[in-house]
Design an enzyme around this catalytic site. Sequence first.
Site, PDB file in Angstrom:
ATOM      1  N   GLU A   1      77.658  82.902  -8.839  1.00 35.30           N
ATOM      2  CA  GLU A   1      75.772  82.594  -9.175  1.00 35.30           C
ATOM      3  C   GLU A   1      75.225  82.930  -8.066  1.00 35.30           C
ATOM      4  O   GLU A   1      73.814  82.974  -8.210  1.00 35.30           O
ATOM      5  CB  GLU A   1      75.603  81.000 -10.505  1.00 35.30           C
TER       6      GLU A   1
ATOM      7  N   ASP B   1      81.604  78.611  -7.566  1.00 36.26           N
ATOM      8  CA  ASP B   1      81.221  78.793  -6.645  1.00 36.26           C
ATOM      9  C   ASP B   1      79.948  78.294  -5.590  1.00 36.26           C
ATOM     10  O   ASP B   1      79.097  77.612  -6.977  1.00 36.26           O
ATOM     11  CB  ASP B   1      81.236  80.535  -5.735  1.00 36.26           C
TER      12      ASP B   1
END
Length: 385
Positions: free
Chosen positions: A142, A76
Site C-alpha cells: 500500500e 507494509d
Amino acid sequence: MSEVGVEPAALAARLIRRPSVTPRDEGALEIAAEVLQGLGFTCHRLVFGDDGEKVHNLYARRGSGRPNLCFAGHTDVVPAGNPEAWSFDPFGAALRDSALCGRGAVDMKGAIAAFIAAAQQYLGERGAGFTGSISLLLTGDEEGDAINGTRKVLDWLAARGEILDACLVGEPTSAQALGDMIKIGRRGSLTGRLTAHGVQGHTAYPQRADNAAHRLVAMLHALTTAKLDDGTEHFQPSTLQVSTIDIGNPASNVIPASAQAVFNIRFNDRWTSEMLKDWLAERLDGVGGHYTLDIRVSGESFLVPPGIIGDQLAEAIGRVTGRTPEFSTTGGTSDARFIQAFCPVAEFGLVGQTMHQVDEQVELADLAALTEIYHTFLGLFFDHS
Ligand SMILES: [Zn+2]
C-alpha cells in the site's frame, strides 16, 4: 487461539516487530493469517509480482453468507529513516508510558490488531447465530507502488465471484482525537512532468536562441495562477503544486535548450483526470512553444455518500467516545480508491499524528477504544442488514 481472547496491543506488538518495510513482508502477514486461522477464517495467501519483487497479500473470510463485510488494511510500513532520530527501536514495539511504540503502530498494524480482536469478540457473542461473513483483505503493497496489492486481490476476488458488500478501511483517519474524523472519499492525484523545449544559444545572442527556461516559467505561471475550482460539497478546492524545476545548466552564458518541471494536482469530484488533461493542454498551448507533458494518474477522486456505512461507523464512534466524527475527504490517497469501484467503502482508524514520522506510537487507550468501536460497528452493521 479461539479459546483465548486476542489482545489487540499484544497482536499489534507482534506485527510491529516484523520490519515489513514496503514491499517486504518479513512474516507480518503470516502472523495475521495464523491468528485468523485460529479464529475459523479461511485464509488465502496471494503472492503477486515478478521474481524481482514479490508482494504478499492475504484474503481471509469467516462464513459463506451475505452480507460480506470486509476490513481492508496493509501490513507494509514506510521506512524508519535514520534510526538515530528515533528515541526507541522502530521495530522493537516497546511499551512506554501508556503507548505502544514503533513503525506501523498507527499506520496501520494497530488497527489490524484492533479489528481482529473486535471480530473475535463479535463472532464469539453471535456464535452459531451468525449467518453473514466477515473478511479481511490485507496487503503488503500500500505504501509503495500499490500495483501488486489491493487492486490485484480485488481482481482475484471478482474472478472467483466473491462479493464484498461493504468495506471498512482501517487507515489512521482520526485527526486530533480518536473518532473525530471518518473519510468517505478521497481526492484524486495527477502528476505531470513538463519539459519545455527551445533552442540552445549564447546569452549574448538571444535572438539566435529560444530560451526553454523562459518558456517553462511562463507555462508554470499559467498553471499556478489559474484557479481549478472553489471546492465542492464534500471536498476542498483542487490544488496544483510545483514540486521541482530542473534545468541542470552549469554555464551562465548558455541559453538552455530544455527545462523540466514536475507538478502534482490533488483534485476533487468536479474533475476527472481526463478533464484535467484537457485543462492542462489548453493552458500550456496558450503559452505557445514546443513542450512535452508526461502525465501519471495515481487515483481518480471518489465520494461514497454518507449514509451507507458512514452512519453506522459514526454511531459506533459516538457510543464509544462520545464524539461526532466529521465526514472528510482530505489527505492523500489510499487503497479505498480501488475498493470503491467494487462496494461502498469508508475509512476509519487511529489518530494519524505520528504516521510516517519518527517515534510513531499509539496510545493503548486508543487501541482499546478502537477495538470497541469496530466491535460496536460490527453489531450495527449486521443488525441492519
Ligand atoms: Zn496506511
